[in-house]
Design a protein around this motif. Structure first.
Motif, PDB file in Angstrom:
ATOM      1  N   MET A  79       0.799  -1.309   0.038  1.00 43.39           N
ATOM      2  CA  MET A  79       0.108   0.156  -0.030  1.00 43.39           C
ATOM      3  C   MET A  79       0.833   1.186   0.117  1.00 43.39           C
ATOM      4  SD  MET A  79      -3.208  -1.179  -0.180  1.00 43.39           S
ATOM      5  CE  MET A  79      -2.614  -2.033  -1.277  1.00 43.39           C
ATOM      6  N   HIS A  83      -1.797   5.942   1.410  1.00 42.04           N
ATOM      7  CA  HIS A  83      -3.315   5.092   1.592  1.00 42.04           C
ATOM      8  C   HIS A  83      -3.569   5.749   2.931  1.00 42.04           C
ATOM      9  CE1 HIS A  83      -5.752   1.702   2.311  1.00 42.04           C
ATOM     10  NE2 HIS A  83      -5.916   1.814   1.154  1.00 42.04           N
ATOM     11  N   THR A 136      -3.891  -6.142   5.491  1.00 44.28           N
ATOM     12  CA  THR A 136      -5.251  -5.738   5.255  1.00 44.28           C
ATOM     13  C   THR A 136      -6.281  -6.631   6.081  1.00 44.28           C
ATOM     14  OG1 THR A 136      -5.384  -6.357   3.180  1.00 44.28           O
ATOM     15  CG2 THR A 136      -4.836  -4.055   3.484  1.00 44.28           C
TER      16      THR A 136
END
Length: 306
Positions: A79, A83, A136
């Motif tokens: 990421m 982000h 995530t």
């Protein structure tokens, strides 16, 4: 203390006693300051870690972390700095890291780093030297609040601060070198034999996949609560976190739970530690402890935690 010449006995017994002498010397020299006073109290770090050079282990961790990032970037799974979740994690880390030095003065020299990997894995880790990664699957899958994310991060940071990875490396190195001990002299052991060092720093596994003992996990829970509370995150979120974990792992435990103590046991232990950490949290928030409202998670069927 006995001189090493008095440890000479024939065969494998001599080897074991030689190693015991070496470990005894290391333990006698291990006088690192504890995080005394207010907050949680834990024992001294294992003297076994002294068998593995700290700089070499941290260098190995940095190399593995860099390789992990490169692989994730190639798969479009790293990421970007912009982000929102990356910025969120780094903001949490910015509050936690200043409270790390009281647990390990060497942490002031670490080049701390935190990144987010797009993956369904429910996992997070902090490698030796302060290299942190979240997945995530952990943030989104459990819908972690900032307080709950801070509990996870504090736990992982605690592993690095208490040098559990270094201890595991030493144990791995000793196990791998066990068959060769008959041919290793005392001087080589005290000097950290190259074969032993290579086996230890290699861990026999990736540093991102370390499986700590249950005692290490429990200690990381306790130290992590202390760090989070000092940083202004509600330590009661740890109870809610493990209630969430329990609900998400009814069929099969996620990777992050693979070698951890049972969730209910952890909740009980966390509740035992609340009297030690809640005053820290209240002071950071600038309010009397009695005026703190119950902790409320973002899951309806988790009751408020007082």
């Amino acid at each position: 203390m006995q001189t090493m010449s008095k440890c000479r006995l024939p065969g494998r017994l001599a080897i074991l006693l030689t190693l015991a002498c070496a470990l005894g010397a290391a333990q006698a020299q291990a006088r690192e300051p504890e995080a005394a006073g207010e907050g949680v109290q834990v024992g001294k770090m294992s003297s076994l870690r002294n068998l593995v050079p700290q700089e070499q282990l941290e260098a190995s961790a940095a190399q593995q972390y860099t390789a992990m990032k490169q692989q994730a970037q190639q798969q479009n799974a790293l990421m970007p700095d912009s982000h929102p979740q990356v910025r969120r994690l780094r903001a949490i880390a910015d509050k936690l890291v200043p409270h790390a030095v009281r647990w390990n003065p060497h942490a002031a020299e670490w080049k701390w780093e935190i990144n987010l990997i797009a993956s369904k894995d429910v996992n997070a880790f902090c490698m030796p030297g302060g290299k942190i990664a979240f997945y995530t699957g952990l943030l989104d899958g459990l819908q972690l609040t900032d307080d709950e994310a801070a509990i996870v991060m504090g736990h992982e940071i605690a592993h690095a601060l208490r040098e559990h990875g270094r201890e595991r490396a030493a144990k791995s190195g000793l196990a791998n070198a066990g068959a060769k001990l008959a041919g290793i002299g005392l001087a080589a052991i005290l000097g950290i034999d190259a074969n032993l060092t290579t086996a230890a720093t290699g861990l026999g596994a990736n540093l991102t996949m370390l499986k700590f003992s249950r005692d290490d996990e429990s200690e990381a829970d306790v130290v992590g609560l202390d760090i989070a509370a000092r940083a202004g995150y509600d330590p009661r979120a740890g109870v809610a976190l493990w209630q969430k974990m329990g609900k998400s792992s009814q069929n099969a435990p996620p990777q992050w739970l693979s070698s951890h103590p049972a969730g209910q046991n952890r909740i009980v232990e966390m509740r035992k530690q609340l009297p030690a950490v809640m005053p820290l949290y209240a002071r950071t928030k600038g309010v009397p402890q009695k005026s703190l409202p119950p902790y409320r998670s973002n899951v309806k069927d988790i009751a408020p935690i007082s």
